[in-house]
Design a protein around this motif. Structure first.
Motif, PDB file in Angstrom:
ATOM      1  N   LYS A 151       8.242  10.851   7.557  1.00 37.95           N
ATOM      2  CA  LYS A 151       8.163  12.074   8.370  1.00 37.95           C
ATOM      3  C   LYS A 151       7.845  13.317   7.520  1.00 37.95           C
ATOM      4  O   LYS A 151       8.142  14.451   7.915  1.00 37.95           O
ATOM      5  N   LEU A 152       7.229  13.095   6.345  1.00 35.52           N
ATOM      6  CA  LEU A 152       6.874  14.209   5.458  1.00 35.52           C
ATOM      7  C   LEU A 152       5.783  15.092   6.049  1.00 35.52           C
ATOM      8  O   LEU A 152       5.677  16.270   5.703  1.00 35.52           O
ATOM      9  N   PHE A 153       4.976  14.513   6.941  1.00 35.21           N
ATOM     10  CA  PHE A 153       3.825  15.252   7.457  1.00 35.21           C
ATOM     11  C   PHE A 153       3.918  15.438   8.971  1.00 35.21           C
ATOM     12  O   PHE A 153       2.915  15.442   9.668  1.00 35.21           O
ATOM     13  N   LYS A 154       5.138  15.629   9.476  1.00 31.15           N
ATOM     14  CA  LYS A 154       5.319  15.771  10.922  1.00 31.15           C
ATOM     15  C   LYS A 154       4.705  17.063  11.460  1.00 31.15           C
ATOM     16  O   LYS A 154       4.536  17.211  12.674  1.00 31.15           O
ATOM     17  N   ASP A 155       4.362  18.022  10.554  1.00 30.47           N
ATOM     18  CA  ASP A 155       3.705  19.257  10.975  1.00 30.47           C
ATOM     19  C   ASP A 155       2.181  19.102  11.036  1.00 30.47           C
ATOM     20  O   ASP A 155       1.467  20.030  11.410  1.00 30.47           O
ATOM     21  N   ARG A 156       1.663  17.922  10.644  1.00 34.86           N
ATOM     22  CA  ARG A 156       0.215  17.649  10.677  1.00 34.86           C
ATOM     23  C   ARG A 156      -0.139  16.863  11.939  1.00 34.86           C
ATOM     24  O   ARG A 156       0.711  16.204  12.544  1.00 34.86           O
ATOM     25  N   LYS A 157      -1.414  16.903  12.300  1.00 33.70           N
ATOM     26  CA  LYS A 157      -1.940  16.008  13.346  1.00 33.70           C
ATOM     27  C   LYS A 157      -2.140  14.636  12.696  1.00 33.70           C
ATOM     28  O   LYS A 157      -2.869  14.509  11.708  1.00 33.70           O
ATOM     29  N   LEU A 158      -1.501  13.609  13.250  1.00 28.67           N
ATOM     30  CA  LEU A 158      -1.508  12.267  12.665  1.00 28.67           C
ATOM     31  C   LEU A 158      -2.128  11.283  13.654  1.00 28.67           C
ATOM     32  O   LEU A 158      -1.664  11.158  14.792  1.00 28.67           O
ATOM     33  N   LEU A 159      -3.179  10.592  13.203  1.00 30.00           N
ATOM     34  CA  LEU A 159      -3.895   9.638  14.053  1.00 30.00           C
ATOM     35  C   LEU A 159      -3.911   8.273  13.378  1.00 30.00           C
ATOM     36  O   LEU A 159      -4.135   8.177  12.160  1.00 30.00           O
ATOM     37  N   ARG A 208       0.852  -1.203   0.000  1.00 29.54           N
ATOM     38  CA  ARG A 208       0.000   0.000   0.000  1.00 29.54           C
ATOM     39  C   ARG A 208       0.881   1.243   0.000  1.00 29.54           C
ATOM     40  O   ARG A 208       0.863   2.056   0.924  1.00 29.54           O
ATOM     41  N   SER A 209       1.664   1.392  -1.046  1.00 29.14           N
ATOM     42  CA  SER A 209       2.493   2.584  -1.219  1.00 29.14           C
ATOM     43  C   SER A 209       2.028   3.330  -2.458  1.00 29.14           C
ATOM     44  O   SER A 209       1.622   2.714  -3.451  1.00 29.14           O
ATOM     45  N   SER A 210       2.064   4.668  -2.406  1.00 29.99           N
ATOM     46  CA  SER A 210       1.598   5.457  -3.543  1.00 29.99           C
ATOM     47  C   SER A 210       2.188   6.868  -3.504  1.00 29.99           C
ATOM     48  O   SER A 210       1.996   7.599  -2.525  1.00 29.99           O
ATOM     49  N   HIS A 211       2.905   7.237  -4.579  1.00 25.34           N
ATOM     50  CA  HIS A 211       3.421   8.607  -4.704  1.00 25.34           C
ATOM     51  C   HIS A 211       2.277   9.589  -4.908  1.00 25.34           C
ATOM     52  O   HIS A 211       2.324  10.724  -4.419  1.00 25.34           O
ATOM     53  N   GLN A 212       1.231   9.159  -5.603  1.00 29.98           N
ATOM     54  CA  GLN A 212       0.085  10.038  -5.843  1.00 29.98           C
ATOM     55  C   GLN A 212      -0.636  10.361  -4.540  1.00 29.98           C
ATOM     56  O   GLN A 212      -1.128  11.469  -4.348  1.00 29.98           O
ATOM     57  N   LEU A 213      -0.678   9.391  -3.633  1.00 30.64           N
ATOM     58  CA  LEU A 213      -1.283   9.636  -2.328  1.00 30.64           C
ATOM     59  C   LEU A 213      -0.550  10.773  -1.614  1.00 30.64           C
ATOM     60  O   LEU A 213      -1.185  11.684  -1.053  1.00 30.64           O
ATOM     61  N   ILE A 214       0.775  10.750  -1.643  1.00 30.27           N
ATOM     62  CA  ILE A 214       1.560  11.810  -0.994  1.00 30.27           C
ATOM     63  C   ILE A 214       1.241  13.174  -1.613  1.00 30.27           C
ATOM     64  O   ILE A 214       1.050  14.167  -0.901  1.00 30.27           O
ATOM     65  N   LYS A 215       1.137  13.223  -2.930  1.00 29.05           N
ATOM     66  CA  LYS A 215       0.799  14.478  -3.605  1.00 29.05           C
ATOM     67  C   LYS A 215      -0.566  14.995  -3.175  1.00 29.05           C
ATOM     68  O   LYS A 215      -0.745  16.188  -2.919  1.00 29.05           O
ATOM     69  N   LYS A 252       6.792  -0.136  15.596  1.00 34.65           N
ATOM     70  CA  LYS A 252       7.459   1.011  16.206  1.00 34.65           C
ATOM     71  C   LYS A 252       7.195   2.307  15.449  1.00 34.65           C
ATOM     72  O   LYS A 252       7.426   3.400  15.980  1.00 34.65           O
ATOM     73  N   VAL A 253       6.692   2.199  14.224  1.00 30.95           N
ATOM     74  CA  VAL A 253       6.368   3.393  13.439  1.00 30.95           C
ATOM     75  C   VAL A 253       5.318   4.251  14.150  1.00 30.95           C
ATOM     76  O   VAL A 253       5.195   5.453  13.882  1.00 30.95           O
ATOM     77  N   LEU A 254       4.560   3.654  15.053  1.00 31.26           N
ATOM     78  CA  LEU A 254       3.522   4.387  15.782  1.00 31.26           C
ATOM     79  C   LEU A 254       4.114   5.485  16.667  1.00 31.26           C
ATOM     80  O   LEU A 254       3.390   6.380  17.116  1.00 31.26           O
ATOM     81  N   LYS A 255       5.416   5.456  16.909  1.00 31.45           N
ATOM     82  CA  LYS A 255       6.068   6.525  17.670  1.00 31.45           C
ATOM     83  C   LYS A 255       5.960   7.865  16.939  1.00 31.45           C
ATOM     84  O   LYS A 255       6.070   8.920  17.556  1.00 31.45           O
ATOM     85  N   HIS A 256       5.730   7.809  15.625  1.00 28.66           N
ATOM     86  CA  HIS A 256       5.715   9.025  14.814  1.00 28.66           C
ATOM     87  C   HIS A 256       4.323   9.637  14.654  1.00 28.66           C
ATOM     88  O   HIS A 256       4.158  10.613  13.928  1.00 28.66           O
ATOM     89  N   CYS A 257       3.307   9.064  15.290  1.00 26.35           N
ATOM     90  CA  CYS A 257       1.963   9.645  15.197  1.00 26.35           C
ATOM     91  C   CYS A 257       1.612  10.343  16.511  1.00 26.35           C
ATOM     92  O   CYS A 257       2.271  10.160  17.533  1.00 26.35           O
ATOM     93  N   HIS A 286      -1.786  -1.008   8.300  1.00 30.05           N
ATOM     94  CA  HIS A 286      -1.570  -1.272   6.879  1.00 30.05           C
ATOM     95  C   HIS A 286      -1.226  -0.003   6.085  1.00 30.05           C
ATOM     96  O   HIS A 286      -0.466  -0.047   5.120  1.00 30.05           O
ATOM     97  N   THR A 287      -1.819   1.133   6.481  1.00 32.19           N
ATOM     98  CA  THR A 287      -1.776   2.348   5.655  1.00 32.19           C
ATOM     99  C   THR A 287      -0.717   3.348   6.113  1.00 32.19           C
ATOM    100  O   THR A 287      -0.687   4.475   5.617  1.00 32.19           O
ATOM    101  N   THR A 288       0.175   2.941   7.032  1.00 30.30           N
ATOM    102  CA  THR A 288       1.034   3.915   7.717  1.00 30.30           C
ATOM    103  C   THR A 288       2.422   4.070   7.119  1.00 30.30           C
ATOM    104  O   THR A 288       3.312   4.652   7.747  1.00 30.30           O
ATOM    105  N   LEU A 289       2.655   3.589   5.912  1.00 27.96           N
ATOM    106  CA  LEU A 289       3.995   3.656   5.322  1.00 27.96           C
ATOM    107  C   LEU A 289       4.518   5.096   5.294  1.00 27.96           C
ATOM    108  O   LEU A 289       5.707   5.344   5.500  1.00 27.96           O
ATOM    109  N   ILE A 290       3.611   6.043   5.082  1.00 30.29           N
ATOM    110  CA  ILE A 290       3.994   7.456   5.007  1.00 30.29           C
ATOM    111  C   ILE A 290       4.581   7.945   6.331  1.00 30.29           C
ATOM    112  O   ILE A 290       5.414   8.858   6.350  1.00 30.29           O
ATOM    113  N   LEU A 291       4.178   7.353   7.445  1.00 34.24           N
ATOM    114  CA  LEU A 291       4.711   7.774   8.745  1.00 34.24           C
ATOM    115  C   LEU A 291       6.231   7.645   8.805  1.00 34.24           C
ATOM    116  O   LEU A 291       6.906   8.410   9.492  1.00 34.24           O
ATOM    117  N   ARG A 292       6.769   6.675   8.077  1.00 32.66           N
ATOM    118  CA  ARG A 292       8.223   6.450   8.093  1.00 32.66           C
ATOM    119  C   ARG A 292       8.987   7.584   7.421  1.00 32.66           C
ATOM    120  O   ARG A 292      10.160   7.800   7.703  1.00 32.66           O
TER     121      ARG A 292
END
Length: 369
Positions: free
Chosen positions: A113-121, A83-90, A160-165, A105-111
């Motif tokens: 740190k592109l959206f560390k300025d957003r509220k992430l749940l 479940r990776s997508s460059h279009q999703l990031i855009k 451990k990726v959950l540390k970034h939300c 399943h959907t948290t690959l983007i958390l790794r």
């Protein structure tokens, strides 16, 4: 003030015909009622695009899930890597809003740190590595068993990726305790969303025992065979309802006059079965998440006999009759076959099921944004 929210879903959340997507779809409907602008991002595989989602969401975007065997290589879990997508990031960058990840399943983007300025749940639908260990333990096919064990190991490390939300939202009390121990104050228990509004008040007695579920799932199939073993020796009707073309199961059912199979075609058909059943017999070999079939039975039907792996973490144990093996199920069935379902029991259900109120639970979610 109108709030905006990105929701990233692991699958197309309609039709809401299994637990994970039912939680997502009912949550989206409740968010829409609260005038939240929802930007829905869906990973698609095997399920078609659904126009009904446009009724509740400002935008709906679909991304192909990459199901190639090569996605199962490496150290990342297959359910994440596929479940990776460059279009999703855009698309996420285009609209500045908090992001709700449905499932690990959907948290690959958390790794990234592109959206560390957003509220992430992150809405956790299971303790995934434990869930896959149980799948492995209950699987007889050696290839599948090996895959489940490997995926469990990957998921245990990846969690451990959950540390970034900012917030982790488990749907089970037991799972909330697990995540709180590891991630502390960022964990908020959020009961599962479901399609029921009120406890349905029925006549005092029903006519049969009901077991329902997706019978293409190994756990449900094993449970159905276990219940056939129970009911073949007692003179009380059992209805097994769901979708199945399994010849072994259907052949076994035909051997006994008191056991029948009904192929469920729509929600109304299932509701009718709930309303006519005297008792719902629920059994599972996996204690993962909260079973939507349990919640639906408690809102819509009479007695519920369930084993501990069905009720664990739900807070609904006082509403169920616990039976953990064939002998216990038989004994409890004999007690309630002809027993009235009382007003006192309905009152208790209304009280305890307040924890599963969609309106109050969506407010809890919105307060975190």
């Amino acid at each position: 003030m109108t709030k905006k929210l990105h929701v990233i879903c692991f699958d197309v959340p309609f039709p809401a015909d299994y637990g994970g997507v039912m939680d997502v779809f009912c949550k989206i409907k409740e968010l829409a009622k609260s005038r939240t602008e929802i930007y829905l991002h869906v990973f698609q595989y095997g399920r078609n695009e659904q126009s009904i989602l446009n009724q509740y969401c400002s935008e709906v975007h679909y991304y192909k899930r990459h199901t190639s065997v090569f996605r199962a290589m490496g150290y990342l879990p297959y359910i994440v890597q596929s479940r990776s997508s460059h279009q999703l990031i855009k698309n996420l960058k285009r609209i500045d809003a908090p992001i709700l990840f449905e499932g690990l399943h959907t948290t690959l983007i958390l790794r990234t740190k592109l959206f560390k300025d957003r509220k992430l749940l992150v809405r956790t639908h299971n303790i995934e590595h434990q869930y896959y260990k149980q799948l492995a333990a209950n699987e007889s096919n050696l290839l599948k068993k090996s895959y489940y064990w490997i995926e469990a190991l990957r998921l245990r490390y990846y969690e451990k990726v959950l540390k970034h939300c900012d917030h982790i939202l488990p749907l089970s009390i037991v799972e909330a305790a697990y995540f709180q121990k590891k991630y502390g104050g960022k964990v908020t228990y959020l009961a599962t969303f479901h399609p029921n509004k009120n406890v349905h008040e029925l006549s005092k007695k029903g006519y049969f025992a009901l077991f329902h579920g997706n019978l293409t799932v190994t756990d449900n199939m094993k449970s159905a065979h276990l219940l056939i073993d129970v009911f073949k020796s007692i003179h009380y009707p059992l209805v097994i309802a769901g979708q199945s073309t399994d010849k072994k199961l259907l052949s076994r059912i035909k051997q006994y006059k008191n056991i029948s199979f009904i192929s469920i075609q729509d929600d109304d058909q299932l509701l009718e079965l709930f309303h006519r059943a005297q008792v719902n017999v629920l059994f599972s070999f996996n204690n993962s998440g909260v079973k939507l079939k349990l919640i639906n039975a408690l809102f819509q039907s009479r007695y519920v006999i369930a084993n501990s792996k069905v009720t664990e973490g739900s807070g609904l144990e006082p509403l169920c009759i616990t039976a953990n093996n064939k002998k216990e199920i038989t004994n409890e069935l004999l007690k309630i076959m002809d027993k009235d379902f009382s007003e006192k029991q309905i009152t208790l259900r209304k009280e305890i099921l307040r924890a599963y109120n969609n309106e109050s639970n969506v407010k809890t979610l919105l307060d975190l944004l």
